[in-house]
Design an enzyme around this catalytic site. Structure first.
Site, PDB file in Angstrom:
ATOM      1  N   LYS A  14       0.824  -1.218   0.000  1.00 62.55           N
ATOM      2  CA  LYS A  14       0.000   0.000   0.000  1.00 62.55           C
ATOM      3  C   LYS A  14       0.854   1.263   0.000  1.00 62.55           C
ATOM      4  O   LYS A  14       0.614   2.178  -0.769  1.00 62.55           O
ATOM      5  CB  LYS A  14      -0.933   0.042   1.217  1.00 62.55           C
ATOM      6  CG  LYS A  14      -2.070  -0.955   1.172  1.00 62.55           C
ATOM      7  CD  LYS A  14      -3.119  -0.658   2.222  1.00 62.55           C
ATOM      8  CE  LYS A  14      -2.572  -0.711   3.651  1.00 62.55           C
ATOM      9  NZ  LYS A  14      -2.058  -2.037   4.053  1.00 62.55           N
ATOM     10  N   ARG A  35      -9.374   1.718   9.006  1.00 63.31           N
ATOM     11  CA  ARG A  35      -8.808   0.418   9.354  1.00 63.31           C
ATOM     12  C   ARG A  35      -9.873  -0.488   9.972  1.00 63.31           C
ATOM     13  O   ARG A  35      -9.577  -1.621  10.301  1.00 63.31           O
ATOM     14  CB  ARG A  35      -7.725   0.702  10.369  1.00 63.31           C
ATOM     15  CG  ARG A  35      -6.442  -0.052  10.444  1.00 63.31           C
ATOM     16  CD  ARG A  35      -5.681  -0.370   9.248  1.00 63.31           C
ATOM     17  NE  ARG A  35      -4.362  -0.838   9.604  1.00 63.31           N
ATOM     18  CZ  ARG A  35      -3.231  -0.220   9.295  1.00 63.31           C
ATOM     19  NH1 ARG A  35      -3.242   0.884   8.595  1.00 63.31           N
ATOM     20  NH2 ARG A  35      -2.080  -0.728   9.667  1.00 63.31           N
ATOM     21  N   ARG A  79      11.293  -6.853   4.811  1.00 62.61           N
ATOM     22  CA  ARG A  79      11.247  -5.410   4.575  1.00 62.61           C
ATOM     23  C   ARG A  79      12.279  -4.679   5.443  1.00 62.61           C
ATOM     24  O   ARG A  79      12.411  -4.957   6.633  1.00 62.61           O
ATOM     25  CB  ARG A  79       9.833  -4.963   4.948  1.00 62.61           C
ATOM     26  CG  ARG A  79       9.496  -3.569   4.626  1.00 62.61           C
ATOM     27  CD  ARG A  79       8.023  -3.454   4.421  1.00 62.61           C
ATOM     28  NE  ARG A  79       7.298  -3.307   5.683  1.00 62.61           N
ATOM     29  CZ  ARG A  79       6.022  -2.942   5.744  1.00 62.61           C
ATOM     30  NH1 ARG A  79       5.347  -2.715   4.638  1.00 62.61           N
ATOM     31  NH2 ARG A  79       5.416  -2.834   6.901  1.00 62.61           N
ATOM     32  N   ARG A 108      11.416  -2.405  10.898  1.00 66.46           N
ATOM     33  CA  ARG A 108      10.382  -1.831  11.762  1.00 66.46           C
ATOM     34  C   ARG A 108      10.078  -2.795  12.890  1.00 66.46           C
ATOM     35  O   ARG A 108       9.966  -4.000  12.663  1.00 66.46           O
ATOM     36  CB  ARG A 108       9.099  -1.587  10.946  1.00 66.46           C
ATOM     37  CG  ARG A 108       9.126  -0.320  10.153  1.00 66.46           C
ATOM     38  CD  ARG A 108       7.962  -0.203   9.207  1.00 66.46           C
ATOM     39  NE  ARG A 108       6.643  -0.547   9.775  1.00 66.46           N
ATOM     40  CZ  ARG A 108       5.486  -0.351   9.131  1.00 66.46           C
ATOM     41  NH1 ARG A 108       5.484   0.172   7.911  1.00 66.46           N
ATOM     42  NH2 ARG A 108       4.346  -0.675   9.688  1.00 66.46           N
ATOM     43  N   ARG A 132      -0.532  -8.654  13.580  1.00 64.06           N
ATOM     44  CA  ARG A 132      -1.099  -7.623  12.691  1.00 64.06           C
ATOM     45  C   ARG A 132      -2.015  -8.248  11.644  1.00 64.06           C
ATOM     46  O   ARG A 132      -3.024  -7.670  11.256  1.00 64.06           O
ATOM     47  CB  ARG A 132       0.033  -6.848  11.997  1.00 64.06           C
ATOM     48  CG  ARG A 132       0.729  -5.882  12.942  1.00 64.06           C
ATOM     49  CD  ARG A 132       2.023  -5.378  12.362  1.00 64.06           C
ATOM     50  NE  ARG A 132       1.829  -4.510  11.220  1.00 64.06           N
ATOM     51  CZ  ARG A 132       2.741  -4.327  10.260  1.00 64.06           C
ATOM     52  NH1 ARG A 132       3.897  -4.980  10.305  1.00 64.06           N
ATOM     53  NH2 ARG A 132       2.511  -3.514   9.280  1.00 64.06           N
TER      54      ARG A 132
HETATM   55  P1  AMP Z   1       0.903   0.906   8.719  1.00 66.71           P
HETATM   56  O1  AMP Z   1       2.153   1.635   8.373  1.00 66.71           O
HETATM   57  O2  AMP Z   1      -0.302   1.377   7.939  1.00 66.71           O
HETATM   58  O3  AMP Z   1       1.072  -0.602   8.685  1.00 66.71           O
HETATM   59  O4  AMP Z   1       0.557   1.275  10.250  1.00 66.71           O
HETATM   60  C1  AMP Z   1       1.445   0.952  11.300  1.00 66.71           C
HETATM   61  C2  AMP Z   1       0.696   0.945  12.628  1.00 66.71           C
HETATM   62  O5  AMP Z   1       0.143   2.257  12.869  1.00 66.71           O
HETATM   63  C3  AMP Z   1      -0.502   0.014  12.702  1.00 66.71           C
HETATM   64  O6  AMP Z   1      -0.129  -1.311  12.998  1.00 66.71           O
HETATM   65  C4  AMP Z   1      -1.316   0.670  13.802  1.00 66.71           C
HETATM   66  O7  AMP Z   1      -0.750   0.418  15.079  1.00 66.71           O
HETATM   67  C5  AMP Z   1      -1.125   2.145  13.506  1.00 66.71           C
HETATM   68  N1  AMP Z   1      -2.168   2.629  12.578  1.00 66.71           N
HETATM   69  C6  AMP Z   1      -2.004   3.061  11.282  1.00 66.71           C
HETATM   70  N2  AMP Z   1      -3.182   3.427  10.751  1.00 66.71           N
HETATM   71  C7  AMP Z   1      -4.125   3.224  11.710  1.00 66.71           C
HETATM   72  C8  AMP Z   1      -5.538   3.400  11.780  1.00 66.71           C
HETATM   73  N3  AMP Z   1      -6.245   3.858  10.728  1.00 66.71           N
HETATM   74  N4  AMP Z   1      -6.163   3.096  12.940  1.00 66.71           N
HETATM   75  C9  AMP Z   1      -5.487   2.646  14.002  1.00 66.71           C
HETATM   76  N5  AMP Z   1      -4.162   2.434  14.007  1.00 66.71           N
HETATM   77  C10 AMP Z   1      -3.474   2.719  12.881  1.00 66.71           C
END
Ligand code: AMP
Length: 217
Positions: free
Chosen positions: A13, A88, A127, A160, A171
Site C-alpha cells: 500500500k 482500518r 522489509r 520496523r 497484525r
Molecule cells: P501501517 O504503516 O499502515 O502498517 O501502520 C502501522 C501501525 O500504525 C498500525 O499497525 C497501527 O498500530 C497504527 N495505525 C495506522 N493506521 C491506523 C488506523 N487507521 N487506525 C489505528 N491504528 C493505525
C-alpha cells in the site's frame, strides 16, 4: 479524486500509494507514516501511539479519527487525497463518511490490493526501511547494493519493530478481524475496485492507474 487504499499489511500500500498519488496529483495521507513521524519526533501523540504500534494493535479510533480529520482539513487535501492505512475498521469508515458528508464531497473509489497470506508474511519479514529517507527495500525482492545501507541516500536500514515475526502474525489477525470487513462494506456501497497486487511494483501501479482512471471526478 478522493481515494482509499485497502489491503493486508505488506500488500504494498505504502509503495503504491506514492506512485498513485503522484500520478493523480493528490496528497498521500498515510496514518502509519503520521504516527511514525510522531514517534520519531517524541510528541505526546507519538508516545501514545507507540504502545499500540509496537504490539501490532490499532491506535484507538478517537485518536486516529481526530488526526485524520485535522489532516484532511489542510488546504492541499481540498481537491482530493489518497488515504493509505485509514480507515482500518468499519467504525473509522463511518467516521470518514461523516467527514466527507460535512464537506459535501463523497469518496470516489476504494482500491483493494489483493495478496495472499504467505506472500504477505514473506514481504513483511524481508522489509527494511531507511532511517534517513524512509525508502523501503526488501532483502529478497529489492535488495540494496550494500547490505544494510540505502542506495538512495547512504542512510542505515532498519527493520520496523512491528515487522518482527510475532508482531506480523498479530497484525495479520487484526487485519482479518477488523480491516478485511471493509472490503464488503465498500463493495456493498459500489465503491470497491480490486487488483492483483502480485508482481513487479511498476506492473501493479499500471494496473491500479488503469482501474482508477475512470473514477476521476
Ligand atoms: P501501517 O504503516 O499502515 O502498517 O501502520 C502501522 C501501525 O500504525 C498500525 O499497525 C497501527 O498500530 C497504527 N495505525 C495506522 N493506521 C491506523 C488506523 N487507521 N487506525 C489505528 N491504528 C493505525
Amino acid at each position: 479524486m478522493r481515494l482509499v487504499l485497502v489491503g493486508p499489511p505488506g500488500a504494498g500500500k505504502g509503495t503504491q500509494a506514492e506512485f498513485i498519488a503522484e500520478h493523480f496529483g493528490i496528497p498521500k495521507v498515510s496514518t502509519g507514516d503520521i504516527f511514525r513521524a510522531n514517534v520519531s519526533g517524541g510528541t505526546d501523540l507519538g508516545r501514545l501511539a507507540k504502545k499500540y504500534m509496537d504490539a501490532g494493535d490499532l491506535v484507538p479510533d478517537e485518536v486516529t479519527n481526530a488526526m485524520v480529520r485535522d489532516r484532511l482539513a489542510q488546504p492541499d487535501a481540498a481537491d482530493g487525497f489518497l488515504l493509505d492505512g485509514f480507515p482500518r475498521n468499519v467504525s473509522q469508515a463511518g467516521e470518514l463518511d461523516d467527514m466527507l458528508d460535512e464537506i459535501g464531497a463523497p469518496l470516489s473509489v476504494v482500491l483493494d490490493l489483493e495478496v495472499e497470506h504467505d506472500e504477505v508474511v514473506k514481504r513483511l519479514s524481508g522489509r527494511r526501511t531507511c532511517k534517513k529517507c524512509g525508502h523501503v527495500w526488501h532483502l529478497e525482492y529489492d535488495p540494496p547494493a550494500t547490505p544494510g545501507i540505502c542506495d538512495r541516500c547512504g542512510g542505515d536500514l532498519y527493520q520496523r519493530d512491528d515487522d518482527h515475526p510475532d508482531t506480523v502474525r498479530h497484525r495479520l489477525e487484526v487485519y482479518a478481524a477488523q480491516t478485511a470487513p471493509l472490503i464488503d462494506f465498500y463493495r456493498e456501497r459500489d465503491k470497491l475496485v480490486s487488483i492483483d497486487a502480485l508482481g513487479a511494483v511498476e506492473d501493479v501501479t499500471e494496473r491500479a492507474i488503469t482501474v482508477l482512471t475512470p473514477h476521476q471526478d
